[in-house]
Motif scaffolding. Structure first.
Motif, short mmCIF file in Angstrom:
data_model
loop_
_atom_site.label_atom_id
_atom_site.label_comp_id
_atom_site.label_asym_id
_atom_site.label_seq_id
_atom_site.Cartn_x
_atom_site.Cartn_y
_atom_site.Cartn_z
N PRO A 175 -2.26 63.05 -1.12
CA PRO A 175 -3.01 64.19 -1.66
C PRO A 175 -4.32 63.80 -2.33
CG PRO A 175 -0.71 64.35 -2.27
CD PRO A 175 -0.89 63.00 -1.63
N PHE A 176 -4.42 62.60 -2.86
CA PHE A 176 -5.67 62.27 -3.55
C PHE A 176 -6.46 61.14 -2.88
CE2 PHE A 176 -2.32 60.02 -5.96
CZ PHE A 176 -2.79 58.71 -5.87
N LYS A 177 -6.07 60.78 -1.67
CA LYS A 177 -6.80 59.68 -1.01
C LYS A 177 -8.27 60.04 -0.75
CE LYS A 177 -5.82 60.50 3.92
NZ LYS A 177 -6.57 61.72 4.01
N ASP A 178 -8.51 61.33 -0.44
CA ASP A 178 -9.90 61.75 -0.20
C ASP A 178 -10.74 61.63 -1.47
OD1 ASP A 178 -9.30 62.28 2.40
OD2 ASP A 178 -8.85 64.39 2.04
N LYS A 179 -10.09 61.91 -2.59
CA LYS A 179 -10.82 61.81 -3.86
C LYS A 179 -11.20 60.37 -4.15
CE LYS A 179 -8.68 65.84 -5.87
NZ LYS A 179 -7.87 66.36 -6.97
N LEU A 180 -10.29 59.46 -3.83
CA LEU A 180 -10.59 58.04 -4.01
C LEU A 180 -11.78 57.65 -3.14
CD1 LEU A 180 -7.05 56.38 -3.89
CD2 LEU A 180 -8.29 57.21 -5.87
N TYR A 181 -11.70 58.14 -1.89
CA TYR A 181 -12.75 57.79 -0.94
C TYR A 181 -14.10 58.33 -1.38
CZ TYR A 181 -15.54 58.10 3.31
OH TYR A 181 -16.56 58.03 4.22
N LEU A 192 -20.59 53.35 -3.93
CA LEU A 192 -21.01 52.28 -3.01
C LEU A 192 -22.02 52.75 -1.97
CD1 LEU A 192 -17.50 50.70 -2.38
CD2 LEU A 192 -19.27 49.85 -3.89
N VAL A 193 -22.15 54.08 -1.84
CA VAL A 193 -23.08 54.73 -0.92
C VAL A 193 -22.68 54.52 0.56
CG1 VAL A 193 -25.44 54.97 -0.14
CG2 VAL A 193 -24.98 54.64 -2.54
N SER A 194 -22.49 53.29 0.95
CA SER A 194 -22.16 53.03 2.36
C SER A 194 -20.76 53.54 2.69
CB SER A 194 -22.25 51.54 2.64
OG SER A 194 -21.32 51.18 3.63
N ARG A 195 -20.66 54.16 3.84
CA ARG A 195 -19.38 54.73 4.25
C ARG A 195 -18.35 53.63 4.54
NH1 ARG A 195 -19.04 58.34 9.59
NH2 ARG A 195 -17.13 57.35 10.25
N GLU A 196 -18.81 52.60 5.24
CA GLU A 196 -17.90 51.50 5.57
C GLU A 196 -17.35 50.84 4.30
OE1 GLU A 196 -20.59 52.01 7.28
OE2 GLU A 196 -20.01 52.00 9.39
N GLU A 197 -18.25 50.59 3.38
CA GLU A 197 -17.84 49.97 2.13
C GLU A 197 -16.81 50.84 1.41
OE1 GLU A 197 -19.32 47.38 -0.36
OE2 GLU A 197 -19.16 46.38 1.56
N ALA A 198 -17.08 52.14 1.43
CA ALA A 198 -16.19 53.07 0.73
C ALA A 198 -14.82 53.10 1.40
CB ALA A 198 -16.80 54.46 0.70
N GLU A 199 -14.83 53.05 2.73
CA GLU A 199 -13.55 53.06 3.45
C GLU A 199 -12.75 51.81 3.14
OE1 GLU A 199 -14.53 55.84 7.36
OE2 GLU A 199 -14.71 53.67 7.50
N ASP A 200 -13.45 50.68 3.15
CA ASP A 200 -12.77 49.42 2.82
C ASP A 200 -12.20 49.47 1.41
OD1 ASP A 200 -13.42 48.53 5.26
OD2 ASP A 200 -15.00 47.15 4.63
N GLN A 222 -9.12 51.67 1.25
CA GLN A 222 -7.98 50.98 1.86
C GLN A 222 -7.42 49.92 0.92
OE1 GLN A 222 -8.70 50.02 5.95
NE2 GLN A 222 -7.23 48.38 5.90
N GLU A 223 -8.35 49.20 0.33
CA GLU A 223 -7.95 48.13 -0.59
C GLU A 223 -7.14 48.70 -1.76
OE1 GLU A 223 -7.92 44.12 -1.63
OE2 GLU A 223 -8.71 45.08 0.18
N ILE A 224 -7.61 49.82 -2.30
CA ILE A 224 -6.94 50.42 -3.45
C ILE A 224 -5.53 50.89 -3.05
CG2 ILE A 224 -6.98 52.36 -5.08
CD1 ILE A 224 -9.05 50.12 -5.65
N ILE A 225 -5.45 51.53 -1.89
CA ILE A 225 -4.14 52.03 -1.46
C ILE A 225 -3.18 50.87 -1.22
CG2 ILE A 225 -2.95 53.33 0.34
CD1 ILE A 225 -5.43 55.11 0.54
#
Lengths: 169, 146
Positions: A12-18, A25-33, A36-39
């Motif tokens: 439910p809150f993964k999008d908020k983390l992202y 971080l601005v960059s989408r790739e960085e944010a995705e990484d 993932q790392e946090i999860i």
């Protein structure tokens, strides 16, 4: 906590983390990484997770700290890529172009804010957290949050007014 | 007109960070509508942006499996470390059992045989000591040549 229980609490809150990660971080790739790392970190510690009284706030704090660390490391500085991937349904073409334009403007304005202001603005105006939740996530005093938020909003307004006035003259 | 007044006061509160979530929702709803007062038009991108930014989602898959396999690997390494230490431990333990396996007599005879062997071996190496003399002389020739 097994896998499906874990997913039920985290999804439910993964999008908020992202979104928080992307704000910083601005960059989408960085944010995705980062997300993932946090999860993954949460998953490896999932035995302890039931002892946290608010997993979401805890995860948000983790994300904030992780992203700020990333920003401090030189590695992240080389990877500032700007991506805007927005889909607007049910708006006409003309309007959607306008919206896209203003969105990218806002995006740029937000990028130029100091990190702390970005964080507060993200948590309040986009994720719509209550002040006491933000207090816990950022470990800040309520007055400090309000001051930062007010400054951030005014800074954005100033930039917008500049742009608006250029548009007229 | 009433509404515009209301929105103006809300905006003022908004910039002082004094609005509640519900009031902020109200502002968002007003600016996403089509009837925004012209002098408030400049705020439209701000509130529109918040609504758009809210819709962004994390689309990547969440790979949970590696997390478990990583834990698995950790336990394998622990098991390997235990196996190695056990191996060393038992290896050391087996060495003193020599005295238990053989009688005192047997050990003595083995020692005797070994000492005889070493004595003869050193005799052989004594014979080889002449070779060093030979080497000395050849070295002389070699230095002379230079």
């Amino acid at each position: 906590m097994n896998q499906s229980e874990f997913l039920n609490t985290v999804l439910p809150f993964k999008d908020k983390l992202y979104r928080l990660a992307k704000r910083l971080l601005v960059s989408r790739e960085e944010a995705e990484d980062a997300t993932q790392e946090i999860i993954m970190k949460l998953w490896t510690n999932n035995a302890k997770m039931s002892s946290y009284n608010n997993v979401e706030a805890f995860a948000m704090t983790m994300t904030k700290n992780y992203c700020l660390d990333r920003l401090k490391s030189k590695q992240a500085n080389n990877l500032k890529l700007v991506h805007s991937n927005y889909k607007d349904e049910n708006t006409s073409l003309q309007k959607s172009i306008e919206v896209k334009d203003s969105v990218s403007w806002m995006e740029r304005i937000m990028e130029n804010l100091p990190e702390q202001q970005r964080l507060v603005l993200q948590l309040r105006d986009i994720e719509q957290y209550e002040y006491d939740e933000i207090e816990k996530m950022l470990d800040m005093k309520p007055t400090a949050i309000r001051v930062t938020l007010s400054r951030a909003r005014k800074a954005v307004r100033e930039e917008l007014l500049k742009k608006h006035n250029y548009g007229i003259s | 007109m009433e509404l515009v007044k209301h929105i103006e006061t809300l905006l003022e509160k908004y910039f002082e960070a004094a609005t509640s979530i519900r009031e902020e929702e109200e502002l968002k709803a007003y600016f996403s509508g089509d009837e925004v007062a012209p002098h408030l038009e400049e705020y439209r991108p701000l509130f529109n942006y918040f609504s758009v930014a809210q819709e962004e989602t994390y689309s990547k898959e969440i790979p949970l499996k590696p997390a478990t396999s990583r834990g698995y690997l950790k336990w394998i390494s622990v098991a390997a470390a235990v196996a190695v230490t056990m191996g060393i431990f038992f290896d050391q333990q087996s060495s003193p059992s020599l005295e238990e396996q053989y009688t005192q007599e047997e050990i003595r005879s083995a020692q005797l045989a070994l000492s005889m062997f070493s004595k003869n071996f050193s005799k052989g190496t004594d014979g080889l000591s002449y070779l060093t003399e030979f080497e000395k002389n050849t070295n002389k020739f070699l230095t002379n040549e230079k």
